[in-house]
Design a protein around this motif. Structure first.
Motif, short mmCIF file in Angstrom:
data_model
loop_
_atom_site.label_atom_id
_atom_site.label_comp_id
_atom_site.label_asym_id
_atom_site.label_seq_id
_atom_site.Cartn_x
_atom_site.Cartn_y
_atom_site.Cartn_z
N ILE A 5 -23.40 22.80 -49.25
CA ILE A 5 -23.46 22.44 -47.83
C ILE A 5 -24.34 23.46 -47.12
CG2 ILE A 5 -22.16 22.36 -45.66
CD1 ILE A 5 -19.89 21.05 -47.06
N VAL A 6 -25.24 22.97 -46.28
CA VAL A 6 -26.12 23.82 -45.48
C VAL A 6 -25.66 23.77 -44.03
CG1 VAL A 6 -28.49 24.26 -44.74
CG2 VAL A 6 -28.05 23.35 -47.04
N ILE A 7 -25.39 24.94 -43.46
CA ILE A 7 -24.90 25.01 -42.09
C ILE A 7 -25.89 25.81 -41.25
CG2 ILE A 7 -23.05 25.81 -40.58
CD1 ILE A 7 -21.19 25.54 -43.05
N THR A 32 -24.78 18.50 -44.47
CA THR A 32 -25.34 19.54 -43.63
C THR A 32 -24.56 19.50 -42.31
OG1 THR A 32 -27.05 18.16 -42.60
CG2 THR A 32 -27.62 19.28 -44.68
N ALA A 33 -24.54 20.62 -41.60
CA ALA A 33 -23.73 20.66 -40.38
C ALA A 33 -24.20 21.77 -39.46
CB ALA A 33 -22.26 20.87 -40.73
N VAL A 49 -21.04 25.89 -53.09
CA VAL A 49 -21.86 26.90 -52.40
C VAL A 49 -22.10 26.46 -50.97
CG1 VAL A 49 -24.11 28.06 -52.32
CG2 VAL A 49 -23.02 27.60 -54.53
N VAL A 50 -21.97 27.41 -50.04
CA VAL A 50 -22.29 27.17 -48.64
C VAL A 50 -23.39 28.13 -48.22
CG1 VAL A 50 -21.47 27.28 -46.25
CG2 VAL A 50 -20.00 26.31 -48.03
N LEU A 51 -24.47 27.60 -47.66
CA LEU A 51 -25.52 28.41 -47.06
C LEU A 51 -25.28 28.38 -45.56
CD1 LEU A 51 -28.62 27.22 -49.14
CD2 LEU A 51 -27.04 29.12 -49.61
N ALA A 78 -23.27 32.27 -48.84
CA ALA A 78 -24.41 33.16 -48.62
C ALA A 78 -24.91 32.96 -47.20
CB ALA A 78 -25.52 32.89 -49.62
N MET A 79 -25.23 34.06 -46.54
CA MET A 79 -25.64 34.00 -45.15
C MET A 79 -27.15 33.79 -45.02
SD MET A 79 -22.57 34.44 -44.23
CE MET A 79 -22.79 34.31 -42.44
N LEU A 80 -27.54 32.98 -44.05
CA LEU A 80 -28.94 32.74 -43.74
C LEU A 80 -29.30 33.46 -42.45
CD1 LEU A 80 -29.08 28.85 -44.27
CD2 LEU A 80 -29.80 30.62 -45.90
N THR A 81 -30.46 34.07 -42.40
CA THR A 81 -30.90 34.72 -41.18
C THR A 81 -32.42 34.66 -41.05
OG1 THR A 81 -30.89 36.79 -39.90
CG2 THR A 81 -30.97 36.99 -42.29
#
Length: 217
Positions: A5-7, A32-33, A49-51, A78-81
């Motif tokens: 899932i992509v958040i 996705t959310a 896995v969640v991004l 895993a954190m996205l920035t």
């Protein structure tokens, strides 16, 4: 099949990640959310896995991370920035995130990084790792990291190098020619000796102590 899932609060980012990851036969982007609907989607789809975007309006990534990790069988997060230096990254790692990466990560690397996360590895974006290390790289802290790593046996230091490179226990076992169970035992000993609770924190100490040549992906 790795369920992902992509958040992110930006639809363009979500669709871009979904397109890139969806091209791999081993990955299924199940949803996705944005931050508001993130927890509902995670509870509905039970991803591996969640991004997770670390900075979002309304509901920020750290709040979601805390909630996700209270689940009985939480996914790897895993954190996205977007930022090269994000003061929230170290906090996210302390809370239990399995790593972090920049949103402009090379598309060819993204699939590999997600598979590494699903296999139990850590993901440390090189630029961000340098920034995080600089955030607590006073001489006293470096000395402390060196002293902590010195407590490890030669094999434990070898295992820690591989952890910092993002390798899973199974991959490490093959490289050092020991069983996965032995590597798990080594990992437990490493965390105890370093006084940390996660593989990511251990990997950062390895970087800080100079146990590896440089930040790994």
């Amino acid at each position: 099949m790795i369920r992902v899932i992509v958040i992110d609060d930006e639809a363009l980012v979500r669709s871009g990640f979904e397109l890139i990851l969806g091209q791999d036969a081993d990955i299924d982007v199940v949803a996705t959310a944005d931050g508001v609907t993130a927890l509902a989607q995670i509870d509905r789809h039970h991803p591996d896995v969640v991004l997770l975007d670390i900075r979002m309006p309304h509901v920020d990534g750290l709040t979601i991370l805390r909630e996700v990790l209270t689940r009985a069988n939480p996914p790897v997060v895993a954190m996205l920035t977007t930022f090269d230096a994000d003061e929230y990254v170290l906090q996210a790692l302390t809370l239990g995130a399995a790593g972090f990466l920049l949103k402009d990560t090379n598309p060819r690397q993204l699939v590999t990084l997600v598979k590494s996360l699903a296999a139990g590895g850590v993901v440390l974006s090189p630029t961000l790792t340098r920034s995080v290390i600089r955030g607590f790289s006073a001489a006293e802290a470096v000395s402390s990291a060196v002293a902590a790593v010195a407590k490890l046996s030669e094999r434990e230091q070898t295992v820690l190098r591989h952890v910092a490179a993002g390798r899973s226990n199974r991959e490490i076992a093959g490289l050092i020619r020991h069983s996965t169970g032995t590597v798990k035992d080594d990992m437990s000993a490493i965390l105890a000796k370093l006084g940390v609770g996660t593989r990511v924190e251990a990997a950062l100490i390895a970087q800080q102590a100079g146990l590896v040549d440089g930040p790994q992906t």
